[in-house]
Design a protein around this motif. Sequence first.
Motif, mmCIF file in Angstrom:
data_model
loop_
_atom_site.group_PDB
_atom_site.id
_atom_site.type_symbol
_atom_site.label_atom_id
_atom_site.label_comp_id
_atom_site.label_asym_id
_atom_site.label_seq_id
_atom_site.Cartn_x
_atom_site.Cartn_y
_atom_site.Cartn_z
ATOM 1 N N THR A 103 0.826 -1.203 0.000
ATOM 2 C CA THR A 103 0.000 0.000 0.000
ATOM 3 C C THR A 103 0.862 1.257 0.000
ATOM 4 O OG1 THR A 103 -1.818 -1.118 1.150
ATOM 5 C CG2 THR A 103 -1.753 1.291 1.281
ATOM 6 N N ASP A 123 2.568 1.657 -3.411
ATOM 7 C CA ASP A 123 1.651 2.024 -4.490
ATOM 8 C C ASP A 123 1.058 3.424 -4.334
ATOM 9 O OD1 ASP A 123 2.070 -0.411 -5.688
ATOM 10 O OD2 ASP A 123 0.235 -1.342 -4.919
ATOM 11 N N THR A 124 0.957 3.912 -3.093
ATOM 12 C CA THR A 124 0.252 5.184 -2.869
ATOM 13 C C THR A 124 1.155 6.316 -2.372
ATOM 14 O OG1 THR A 124 -0.352 4.609 -0.577
ATOM 15 C CG2 THR A 124 -1.872 3.928 -2.339
#
Length: 427
Positions: free
Chosen positions: A131, A134-135
């Motif tokens: 997470t 990816d963010t």
Amino acid sequence: MDHRLRIALESQNPWWFEKAFETGVERLSYFPQIEATMEAREVLLLFGARRTGKSTLVYQIIRSLLERGVAREAILFMNLDEPFFFSMADDPALITGIVEDHIARHPHVERFYLCIDEIQNYSYWAQAIKTIYDTKSTVKCILTGSTSSLLQRESSRLSGRYFSCTVYPLSFEEYLRFCGVAHPTVVERRQHLEDYLKFGGFPRVVLEEQEGLKIQILKNYYETIYLKDIIFPNRLRNNSDLVDLLYYLISNVGTTLSYNRIADGLQISTDTVKEYIEYAEDAFLLYTVMKFDYSVKKQVANPKKIYALDTGLVNAVAFTFSENAGKLLENLVYIALRRKHGGIYYHKDQYECDFLVKSGRTIVQAVQVTWSLKEESTRKREIRGLVEAMDAYTLDEGVIVTASESEELVVDGRAIHVVPLYEWLDA
């Protein structure tokens, strides 16, 4: 953020307050691939047994970042082996929550470095790191772990998102640096090599001056590895079977072993033997070496050889140096080969050769190991085993590593280099 969590983070990040922190003896120069990945987005995973120096390497990375001008608040470190964080291992929002809070507190920072020690202690580590990757494009993740299955089980989640590096105990060159020996003579190398064989390369052990304490530290390391990285994570109930098996294996490093015979001898099932050995490999405590065969099925079916992570552990747990120095030498050669090469096997037909090095699909090197070639029967055995392996894989040269002897031989038109261990390790 909970004040207890804030206090815990502040205690683990002394650079936030310009306080000194321990970075140990320089080792980062031995890992150029680490420096090469620091500016890449991919996650950096540092694997290895406990106490091999992974945490110290992270602190050295942090020091390097600070020396390059990275802002203090841009570096966030968490040691998940500490009780406070360990108690929160089942909180799915723990890491992402800490990262989001830290980023919000420092909006002026353009790039963050998230360093997490013993990441396997967190149940949701793969989801959390994926997470963040990816963010949060401004966050570089640097993780350490003490179990190899950590990556194997979760690799699909992080596919294409990581670089990995295995951290072993100190090599002989690192050992000499830790001992403060910059330009050793041959005599000094030989003297230090005996201690290196006896006590191994765990950094804390190398720096300890008292031999009795070295042995006690090694015994403590052994117990910590099998408790924290074998028994607890695999929820084993019958600990005595595991302890007996590990002791048997470490007492027989370099010996060809049959799982069926081990099972019969210890009165446990063959499946249990296989399972426990896999757990020990997963914790980097032991390694299995297969007999080479172009058929993978035959490789798996044949007896295995077992080697330990560190000769100091063998000496402290199983037998003393004087009882079987030759097996310690063989174990050390295996670990040195493993550092440099991916595929290590042994050869066995009519005779035996200790190690084959595989590159791609080709055997490129044959290595025999013996304490001495002075005894005629030993000399014949070691040479014929090496020559058979050289013939089998069309090798023009072979090596016999000894404790202190050197010689150049030509047998059946093939060159054999007899090399003392202190010289071979320097090659």
